[in-house]
Scaffold this active site. Structure first.
Site, short mmCIF file in Angstrom:
data_model
loop_
_atom_site.label_atom_id
_atom_site.label_comp_id
_atom_site.label_asym_id
_atom_site.label_seq_id
_atom_site.Cartn_x
_atom_site.Cartn_y
_atom_site.Cartn_z
N GLY A 85 40.98 -23.68 -45.50
CA GLY A 85 40.09 -23.99 -44.48
C GLY A 85 39.97 -23.14 -43.07
N LYS A 127 47.33 -19.34 -39.37
CA LYS A 127 46.76 -20.72 -39.46
C LYS A 127 45.86 -20.93 -38.07
CE LYS A 127 47.54 -25.43 -39.79
NZ LYS A 127 48.58 -26.69 -39.85
N GLY A 148 37.46 -23.43 -38.59
CA GLY A 148 38.41 -22.52 -39.08
C GLY A 148 39.55 -22.22 -37.98
N ARG A 183 52.52 -18.36 -39.77
CA ARG A 183 53.58 -19.06 -40.45
C ARG A 183 54.08 -18.30 -41.75
NH1 ARG A 183 50.61 -24.64 -42.41
NH2 ARG A 183 49.22 -23.70 -43.81
N ASP A 243 47.54 -32.12 -51.49
CA ASP A 243 47.07 -30.52 -51.31
C ASP A 243 48.10 -30.25 -50.07
OD1 ASP A 243 45.04 -32.87 -50.32
OD2 ASP A 243 45.00 -30.97 -48.75
#
Length: 481
Positions: free
Chosen positions: A93, A114, A127, A177, A251
């Site tokens: 997301g 991210k 987001g 990352r 998840d």
């Protein structure tokens, strides 16, 4: 010649899977970005130009305003169980995979932004990531690496004055990352109803990351067994350093046994077996003492997902090995923390009594272990029931006397496994406040430098080993962190 972002690009191997595994999506530009951090040590390890000034357009790359030439960014789709409940379709997301890099040493690194804007899986969210959470992830992923715990890594971080609303108005930031892969248990959960897709994903993971499993009589059973082993080791290491993940949804579990997704994490200060680091976890599902069991719970979810590729008996056999592996790993770590050469079954009694005493007195976890070899008898002042601690300490000394070991050698060995420095919440908070209020990012770099070598005596960073101040108890982290 070291690599720069202008030169690197492999299409992510994950992006070669069929299109229903992901969506192609471009990062959303971040206005007026500024450089917050560049991990020179990791850059050097990866074969990059390590100095920021040697990376043209670095800040734009770190926030997604600029992409490596030929990049085809993707966001992947997955499912997951969140707080024990099947959450249905999820996905990246606020994470976008922009490239894969093949380092000179042959290691593959996926590169993921991210906080670079919405994706088809953002579920009406923006987001974005905020400065606060980005600093925490950047520092903790590198701190965990310094502790020898498998983790994703953080290569760099950029910020912006763009406003982002969470529980209050904050500013945006993006972390770049890296990891060999960001595949989660949830990726398999999403494709459970499609055996062909499930097998395609499993084959890809085996080929890319578990090649030895391909030689087994059933490669998928071997894959599950390997994931069980890596997960047991990772969580045993978490427990040994007092690390709480905070949101161990399926998840958020890596198929490679990496510590993944640093949100409401925390290193325990005062020991509490039921410590809950996530204020969103009102029922304490992910409390410190629950983490080993939750690891197994998530592995059960993964095993059930993989049943189309294996028989139930093989899946159960793989799962049944988890408890023994975790206990063996944890016992070995505790043995080293106590300075013992060999583990004896009675040592569980010694450990159990110690944990009870520490829990009752809320003794500082990191401080206790680090000072045990040099100031053991003085630690009694950190316990409410000093007489009972004296009894424990006498029993401990008796146990040490059963092994012929030089005291100085034992102390050195204990210091190699009991860190002096961890990323306490208050240390991260100081770095966040300096960055947010003063635009000063030097504290981030200093903390990172210290946490790279958490077991060493570092006179210039001695203040980072201090017990937390009273105000630290007021720091709260939640699923928005």
């Amino acid at each position: 010649m070291k690599a720069t972002f202008d030169q690197i690009l492999l299409t992510p191997r994950f992006g070669r899977l069929p299109g229903h595994f992901y969506s192609r999506i471009l990062p959303t530009p971040l206005p007026a970005p500024y450089l917050m951090a560049w991990n020179t040590e990791l850059a050097h390890e990866m074969g990059f130009e390590s100095m920021a000034e040697q990376q043209p357009n670095l800040t734009d790359y770190l926030c997604g305003n600029r992409l490596p030439q030929g990049s085809e960014p993707i966001a992947s789709i997955y499912s997951g169980h969140q707080f024990g409940v099947n959450a249905g379709q999820l996905g990246d997301g606020r994470a976008i995979l922009i490239a894969e890099y093949l380092a000179p040493n042959g290691r593959h690194w996926e590169m993921q932004l991210k906080g670079a804007g919405p994706t088809p899986y953002s579920r009406r969210a923006d987001g974005r990531a905020v400065l606060r959470s980005s600093i925490r992830e950047y520092l903790c992923s590198e701190a965990m690496h310094g502790l020898g715990i498998a983790t994703t890594r953080a290569l760099g971080m950029a910020g912006s004055e763009q406003s982002v609303w969470r529980e209050k108005l904050e500013t945006a930031a993006v972390v770049l990352r890296v990891a060999p892969s960001f595949v989660r248990f949830g990726h398999f959960e999403y494709h459970r109803q499609n055996p062909d897709s499930l097998q395609t994903l499993a084959d890809w993971v085996i080929q890319s990351h578990y090649p030895d499993c391909a030689l087994a009589s059933n490669p998928y059973v071997a894959l599950l067994e390997s994931v069980v082993e890596r997960t047991a080791l990772m969580i045993a290491k978490w427990q040994a350093v007092g690390f709480c993940h905070g949101v161990m949804n399926s998840d958020n579990m890596s198929i490679l046994g990496l510590t993944l997704d640093y949100g409401p994490f925390g290193f325990m200060d005062s020991f509490d077996a039921g410590h809950i680091c996530n204020h969103s976890d009102s029922a304490g599902r992910y409390a410190y003492q629950q983490q080993p069991e939750i690891g197994l719970w998530n592995l059960h979810v993964l095993a059930q997902t993989l049943l189309p590729l294996m028989d139930k008996e093989s899946a159960l056999h793989a799962l049944q090995s988890y408890q023994g592996q975790f206990e063996n790993h944890f016992a070995n770590l505790l043995r080293q923390k106590l300075g013992l050469l060999h583990w004896q079954e009675d040592d569980w009694n010694l450990i159990t009594r110690l944990f009870e005493l520490m829990h009752h007195s809320h003794c500082d976890w990191t401080y206790f272990w680090r000072n045990l070899p040099t100031s053991g008898s003085q630690l009694r002042n950190h316990f409410q029931d000093r007489a009972t601690f004296d009894i424990w300490f006498a029993n401990y000394q008796t146990r040490l006397s059963t092994e012929a070991r030089n005291p100085l050698e034992r102390q050195a060995a204990m210091n190699r496994v009991n860190p002096k420095y961890v990323l306490r919440n208050y240390l991260a908070e100081i770095a966040i406040r300096k960055a947010r209020d003063e635009g000063d990012f030097k504290e981030i770099k200093a903390l990172q430098q210290c946490l790279m070598h958490p077991f060493d005596e570092q006179t210039n960073f001695e203040h980072y080993a201090e017990l937390p101040p009273e105000w630290a108890a007021q720091i709260g982290v939640s699923c928005s962190s």
